[in-house]
Design an enzyme around this catalytic site. Structure first.
Site, PDB file in Angstrom:
ATOM      1  N   HIS A 126      52.022  42.857  58.868  1.00 29.61           N
ATOM      2  CA  HIS A 126      51.236  41.460  58.214  1.00 29.61           C
ATOM      3  C   HIS A 126      52.341  40.691  57.619  1.00 29.61           C
ATOM      4  O   HIS A 126      53.136  40.869  56.864  1.00 29.61           O
ATOM      5  CB  HIS A 126      50.101  41.917  57.081  1.00 29.61           C
ATOM      6  CG  HIS A 126      49.548  40.712  56.372  1.00 29.61           C
ATOM      7  ND1 HIS A 126      49.814  40.379  55.070  1.00 29.61           N
ATOM      8  CD2 HIS A 126      48.603  39.891  56.746  1.00 29.61           C
ATOM      9  CE1 HIS A 126      49.190  39.338  54.800  1.00 29.61           C
ATOM     10  NE2 HIS A 126      48.397  38.932  55.924  1.00 29.61           N
ATOM     11  N   HIS A 172      54.636  31.025  55.201  1.00 33.34           N
ATOM     12  CA  HIS A 172      53.379  31.171  54.675  1.00 33.34           C
ATOM     13  C   HIS A 172      52.799  29.817  54.219  1.00 33.34           C
ATOM     14  O   HIS A 172      53.323  29.132  53.179  1.00 33.34           O
ATOM     15  CB  HIS A 172      53.537  32.174  53.749  1.00 33.34           C
ATOM     16  CG  HIS A 172      52.040  32.855  53.430  1.00 33.34           C
ATOM     17  ND1 HIS A 172      51.853  33.687  52.271  1.00 33.34           N
ATOM     18  CD2 HIS A 172      50.816  32.702  53.990  1.00 33.34           C
ATOM     19  CE1 HIS A 172      50.346  33.915  52.391  1.00 33.34           C
ATOM     20  NE2 HIS A 172      49.849  33.607  53.526  1.00 33.34           N
TER      21      HIS A 172
END
Length: 594
Positions: A126, A172
């Site tokens: 992830h 991110h």
């Protein structure tokens, strides 16, 4: 050991001295040696009988025993005085050596690799590019490389326009993480993809791009991977190909792209979770104990929509949106992802004409299994379910993967830098099948006949087999740690925790007694673990050092798939909190199935 005594400083004037005992074979090992030796010597035929009768190696031959005997000579476990056979000291050294591991020592893939991808648990990362926490750590290709070298087969990349809008970065989004160029990540994936396994690497893209940048990504991907890129002949696959068919191939998985502005208008808090929610952290030196409640914590809110991440939006008006996207980008997508309209009933519908990937957050899954458990199992028989951590795990911690695995979820996405007990289970699961990153799901999760009962992990089942474990002793800490690491004033006080992670009925942890002031603890304790679903069980082993005034110190851990345990007396190497194998630390154990 280096000396027979060890000194600890108590204060300015006083010192304590402790006698250091050498590792000595437990009484049960000595008794076993006597049964398989003659006049204090275990010859090659004796060794063969021991391998067959005690170690469960029923197919072992005299040649195998001789090869092992020769290997012990190479390792200098046998010296010139033992040419005819092993004495009790050499036998004990052999049992405690790496040549006697708890699983098959060869990285041999032994499972059927010709089934569709949906029939396998797949080692999944992830936010694979993050070096630390989810909010402010650096983005880099280094954690991607490390993950691939450990056998991870699914790499996740969040792709965004750079500041000038003419190139693509990986980061991110809406956080303080520093970006890394997509092209660099793709190059590192290509270079390191097959160092640990030849089986396919899936790249999941979280796309935040304009159509012109999607076209640029298509060009990057095509030029980087070339013929190794798997692109299906039709827009949607009717069935997933097998890992064997896709050997040394790269697969792109993402949602069919939407128009940039339509798809990405989301609140920043929706991506990262509400700042008001309690941050999830691992407790203690080795991580929080796994939840023993039915499906993990019940502190999460009940509404699915509150956990909806922008990268998992509903795919409304796909056809209209895709008219403005780069067709060359769309053609690269081999595994289509997306929820579609509606709720769980619609998300979990099985289409006989095409397969797809569905993503659920950790809280979404916890809620879904209470109402749609069997539907999830049925969905995962043909389609792929990806589960990802909830947004408030800012510290990159992880969750209990067994909830997902016991319902057939293939891609249980983990933060590979989120060290703790959950990640140890992930490492343990994917030690199976030669560490290739693909583990075949048990048959009961794949039954598709009209009269087949769909597996329910909450149903009470009879005990299928019982695992009997003997924990004899441990050694190696003296060599791998400073002598004051555990206690500044005396040798360590070690205890072991042994248990099972699996379906709820099988999950348990037990503990040995604590042995004071001893670098080589001889616990010599026996435990029994009745197993209703041994196919999904993992054996957990932890060693800690008791500390009266503070939290106990971590002394090593191992997690092993029960289905691949070798019976008999075995040397179990222990691993650090990060999952790296210690040079010397190991535990001598015995495994029996009844």
């Amino acid at each position: 050991m280096a000396s027979s005594k060890q000194t600890y400083k108590v204060c300015f004037c006083f010192r304590r001295r402790f006698r250091l005992a050498a590792a000595e074979a437990p009484a049960e090992i000595k008794s076993m040696f006597d049964r398989y030796s003659e006049n204090g010597v275990m010859t090659v035929p004796h060794l063969l009988r021991f391998l067959v009768e005690e170690q469960g190696e029923t197919n072992a031959s005299l040649e195998d025993a001789q090869a092992l005997f020769d290997k012990l000579h190479e390792l200098k476990i046998l010296n010139i005085f033992h040419r005819k056979g092993l004495n009790v000291e050499a036998f004990f050294k052999y049992l405690f050596n790496d040549v006697n591991p708890p699983m098959s020592s060869s990285r041999e893939i032994h499972q059927d690799m010709d089934a569709p991808l949906s029939h396998y648990f797949i080692f999944t990362g992830h936010n694979s590019y993050l070096t630390g926490n989810q909010l402010s750590s650096d983005c880099s290709d280094v954690p991607i490389i490390k993950a691939l070298e450990r056998g991870v087969r699914v790499i996740e990349l969040d792709i965004w326009p750079n500041s000038t809008g003419d190139d693509v970065n990986v980061l991110h989004g809406r956080t303080l993480t520093t970006p890394v160029k997509l092209l660099k990540c793709l190059g590192s994936i290509k270079e390191h993809a097959f160092t640990a396994s030849e089986y396919p690497v899936v790249i999941t893209l979280e796309d935040h791009l304009t159509p012109d940048l999607q076209a640029k990504v298509a060009e990057m991907v095509t030029q980087t991977f070339g013929e190794a890129l798997f692109t299906p002949d039709s827009d949607c696959l009717k069935e997933f190909p097998s890992p064997k068919f896709l050997k040394r191939k790269f697969i792109i998985s993402t949602k069919p792209p939407k128009e940039y502005l339509q798809a990405k208008k989301v609140d920043g808090d929706e991506k990262n979770g509400s700042q008001k929610e309690k941050e999830v952290t691992d407790e203690g030196a080795w991580g929080k104990e796994l939840s023993s409640s039915r499906y993990g914590t019940n502190q999460d809110k009940d509404n699915f929509d509150e956990f909806e991440s922008p990268d998992e939006e509903e795919d409304e008006d796909d056809d209209k949106a895709c008219q403005k996207t780069a067709p060359e980008y769309r053609r690269l997508i081999a595994i289509h992802a997306g929820k579609g309209k509606g709720g769980l009933d619609d998300w979990l519908k099985v289409d006989p004409e095409k397969v797809r990937r569905l993503s659920l957050s950790e809280p979404e899954l916890e809620k879904a299994v209470t109402t749609h458990g069997k539907a999830i199992v049925r969905f995962t028989q043909r389609n792929i379910l990806r589960v990802y951590p909830k947004g408030i795990r800012f510290d990159s911690s992880n969750y209990n993967p067994l909830i997902a695995w016991t319902h057939g979820a293939q891609m249980v996405a983990f933060n590979m830098q989120g060290y703790g007990r959950s990640l140890w289970l992930m490492h343990g699961m994917f030690r199976a099948n030669g560490g290739c990153g693909y583990v075949k799901k048990p048959d009961f999760l794949l039954k598709t006949g009209p009269h087949d009962e769909v597996f329910d992990p909450e149903t009470a089942l009879p005990v299928k087999k019982t695992l009997k474990v003997t924990v004899y002793m441990g050694e190696g800490w003296y060599y791998d740690f400073k002598h004051t690491h555990f206690d500044a004033y005396s040798p360590p006080d070690f205890y072991a925790r042994i248990g099972i992670a699996g379906v709820r009925a099988d999950t348990i942890m037990k503990k040995t007694k604590t042995l004071e002031d001893n670098w080589i603890p001889n616990w010599n304790e026996k435990f029994e673990f009745p197993l209703t679903v041994p196919e999904l069980a993992l054996l957990r082993i932890e060693v800690h050092e008791y500390d009266m005034s503070e939290k106990d110190d971590f002394g090593g851990q191992a997690c092993l798939p029960v289905s691949e345990l070798r019976t008999g007396i075995r040397s179990v190497p222990l691993y650090s909190r990060k999952g790296d194998k210690y040079n010397s630390v190991k535990v001598l154990m015995r495994f029996e199935f009844v």
